[in-house]
Scaffold this motif. Structure first.
Motif, short mmCIF file in Angstrom:
data_model
loop_
_atom_site.label_atom_id
_atom_site.label_comp_id
_atom_site.label_asym_id
_atom_site.label_seq_id
_atom_site.Cartn_x
_atom_site.Cartn_y
_atom_site.Cartn_z
N LYS A 1 0.84 -1.20 0.00
CA LYS A 1 0.00 0.00 0.00
C LYS A 1 0.87 1.25 0.00
CE LYS A 1 -3.58 -2.13 2.79
NZ LYS A 1 -4.19 -2.13 4.13
N ALA A 2 1.92 1.20 0.82
CA ALA A 2 2.81 2.36 0.93
C ALA A 2 3.58 2.59 -0.36
CB ALA A 2 3.77 2.16 2.10
N LEU A 3 3.87 1.50 -1.07
CA LEU A 3 4.69 1.62 -2.28
C LEU A 3 3.88 1.96 -3.53
CD1 LEU A 3 7.19 -1.37 -1.86
CD2 LEU A 3 7.56 1.04 -1.32
N PHE A 4 2.62 1.59 -3.53
CA PHE A 4 1.83 1.71 -4.75
C PHE A 4 1.88 3.08 -5.44
CE2 PHE A 4 -1.92 2.49 -7.28
CZ PHE A 4 -1.80 1.46 -8.19
N PRO A 5 1.76 4.18 -4.66
CA PRO A 5 1.78 5.49 -5.33
C PRO A 5 3.02 5.73 -6.20
CG PRO A 5 1.09 5.71 -3.07
CD PRO A 5 1.55 4.29 -3.23
N GLN A 6 4.10 5.04 -5.89
CA GLN A 6 5.33 5.26 -6.66
C GLN A 6 5.48 4.29 -7.81
OE1 GLN A 6 8.99 5.77 -4.77
NE2 GLN A 6 8.34 7.76 -3.99
N THR A 7 4.45 3.56 -8.14
CA THR A 7 4.59 2.55 -9.19
C THR A 7 3.88 2.98 -10.47
OG1 THR A 7 2.59 1.39 -8.47
CG2 THR A 7 4.68 0.70 -7.48
N GLY A 8 4.07 2.18 -11.50
CA GLY A 8 3.39 2.44 -12.76
C GLY A 8 4.29 3.08 -13.80
N ARG A 9 5.55 3.26 -13.42
CA ARG A 9 6.46 3.94 -14.35
C ARG A 9 7.35 2.99 -15.14
NH1 ARG A 9 8.15 8.39 -10.04
NH2 ARG A 9 8.64 6.44 -9.02
N ALA A 10 7.64 1.84 -14.54
CA ALA A 10 8.59 0.92 -15.17
C ALA A 10 7.99 0.26 -16.41
CB ALA A 10 9.00 -0.16 -14.17
N THR A 11 8.85 -0.03 -17.36
CA THR A 11 8.46 -0.86 -18.50
C THR A 11 8.64 -2.31 -18.07
OG1 THR A 11 9.22 0.78 -20.08
CG2 THR A 11 9.04 -1.48 -20.88
N ILE A 12 7.62 -3.11 -18.26
CA ILE A 12 7.74 -4.52 -17.87
C ILE A 12 7.79 -5.39 -19.12
CG2 ILE A 12 6.78 -6.43 -16.54
CD1 ILE A 12 5.53 -4.44 -14.67
N LEU A 13 8.90 -6.12 -19.20
CA LEU A 13 9.16 -6.98 -20.34
C LEU A 13 9.03 -8.43 -19.88
CD1 LEU A 13 10.23 -5.65 -22.97
CD2 LEU A 13 12.51 -6.37 -22.31
N GLY A 14 8.17 -9.19 -20.53
CA GLY A 14 8.05 -10.60 -20.18
C GLY A 14 8.73 -11.44 -21.26
N LEU A 15 9.57 -12.36 -20.84
CA LEU A 15 10.24 -13.23 -21.81
C LEU A 15 9.90 -14.68 -21.50
CD1 LEU A 15 12.56 -10.85 -20.88
CD2 LEU A 15 13.43 -11.68 -23.04
N THR A 16 9.34 -15.36 -22.48
CA THR A 16 8.96 -16.74 -22.24
C THR A 16 9.34 -17.63 -23.41
OG1 THR A 16 7.14 -18.12 -21.45
CG2 THR A 16 6.59 -16.50 -23.14
N GLY A 17 9.46 -18.90 -23.13
CA GLY A 17 9.87 -19.85 -24.15
C GLY A 17 10.29 -21.14 -23.49
N PRO A 18 10.53 -22.15 -24.28
CA PRO A 18 10.87 -23.46 -23.69
C PRO A 18 12.21 -23.43 -22.96
CG PRO A 18 11.02 -23.52 -26.10
CD PRO A 18 10.43 -22.20 -25.74
#
Ligand code: GDP
Ligand code: MG
Length: 336
Positions: free
Chosen positions: A57-74
């Motif tokens: 809860k305390a951290l949430f206000p500072q979030t939403g800025r990062a780019t999130i990259l998901g990498l998946t594969g075998p």
């Protein structure tokens, strides 16, 4: 979509609850990017230790800025190698990085296979890269949710880019990748089976395809197969996922991949798609959080062994399960 605008959080939304002294001691250094505070916070969230929800809860206000990259594969496709190369590239451009490895076959730390250890060692002395392996067994609250919460902590610590590596096998992994803003599916030539046999779900979530180990024979064939599949199904957002050939172990094709990532980011920004994605992702997360919270509440209200007794009564046909569940839910609604 137009009604969704990212606004700075109003002051009233900033967490003003009673953070314990200990929690405050964690939150302050974490927000300024301190790696030890980051490690402690992640452990706390991962283990659902007391105070984890207050922390988020305390951290949430500072979030939403990062780019999130998901990498998946075998397994063995070269995901870790690729993450490593991307990390090197982005560090050269001064972007700070968080890496979450949700890959039981090659964790970066703690029982790590030697290869990953050696490869990632370069980064350990660089405070601009934080690497974390997720425990995949017995994860509380569901692997996808815990991973999302860990990403939230990294985001709050000011990381510009978060990379999540996961083996493309089950629903859990698909759910994890869904929280990424950009999803990269990594394939390799000669996987023994054709692209068609790769889980349909994994194919559908790709924003970018990588054919790694393109130094091996058969990369063109994999590319043709992907193109054939793409011709069958157009995406709602009209984006055609590019196919990038790489030799991750030699750093070949990394520039092209970085360009493809940047182009997709631009595409997302232009059409308000990034916002739309985030809303969809949060819609899913909220439903999951709600389900967990309600279940937790129901559990806490049912006395120890009560469910087992109910089950016995159902078996003995003393009760019907439908009415039983209705009654439990009705009782929940009446209690706070
Ligand atoms: N020949 C070849 N080997 C690669 C390439 N990329 C990675 N590898 C090797 O493949 C193995 C598995 O790589 P890893 O990154 O651990 O795969 P992951 O399981 O998907 O994370 C390692 O021995 C890598 O050195 C590549 O492009 N070509
Ligand atoms: Mg790996």
């Amino acid at each position: 979509v137009a009604e969704f605008q990212i606004q700075p959080l109003p002051l009233s939304l900033l967490y003003t609850g009673t953070l314990t002294h200990n929690l405050q001691l964690l939150v302050d250094p974490l927000r300024s990017g301190d790696a030890r505070a980051l490690a402690r916070a992640i452990t706390m969230v991962e283990n659902r230790s007391p105070g984890w929800a207050e922390l988020l809860k305390a951290l949430f206000p500072q979030t939403g800025r990062a780019t999130i990259l998901g990498l998946t594969g075998p397994p063995g496709a070269g995901k870790s190698t690729l993450v490593d190369q991307l990390a090197k590239h982005y560090r050269k451009h001064s972007r700070t990085i968080g890496i979450i490895a949700v890959d039981p076959t090659s964790p970066y730390t703690g029982g790590a296979i030697l290869g990953d250890r050696i490869r990632m060692q370069d980064h350990f002395s660089d405070p601009g890269i934080y690497i974390r392996s997720m425990a995949t067994r017995g994860s509380l609250g569901g692997l996808a949710r815990t991973t999302a919460d860990v990403a939230t902590v990294l985001d709050a610590s000011g990381r510009d880019l978060i990379m999540i590596e996961t083996v493309g096998v089950g629903q859990d992994e698909v759910d994890i990748v869904r929280l990424a803003g950009i999803t990269i599916v990594i394939l390799v030539p000669g996987m023994g089976d054709d692209v068609q046999s790769i889980k349909a779900g994994i194919m559908e979530i790709a924003d970018i395809f990588v054919i790694n180990k393109s130094d091996r024979e058969g990369a063109e064939r994999v590319e043709r197969e992907i193109r054939a599949l793409q011709a069958l199904a157009a995406r709602n957002d009209h984006w055609t996922p590019p196919i990038v050939k790489t030799v991750a172990s030699e750093g070949i094709g990394i520039e092209e991949l970085v360009t493809a990532i940047a182009e997709y980011e631009t595409y997302l920004q232009k059409g308000d798609l990034a916002l739309q994605h985030k809303v969809e992702s949060w819609q899913q997360r909220l439903v999951e959080m709600l389900r967990d919270a309600l279940l937790e509440k129901a559990r806490s209200q049912l006395a120890e062994g009560r469910v087992a007794r109910y089950a016995a009564e159902v078996v003995e046909h003393k009760r019907d399960p439908y009415t039983l569940v209705e009654e439990i839910v009705a009782k929940l609604a009446r209690t706070r």
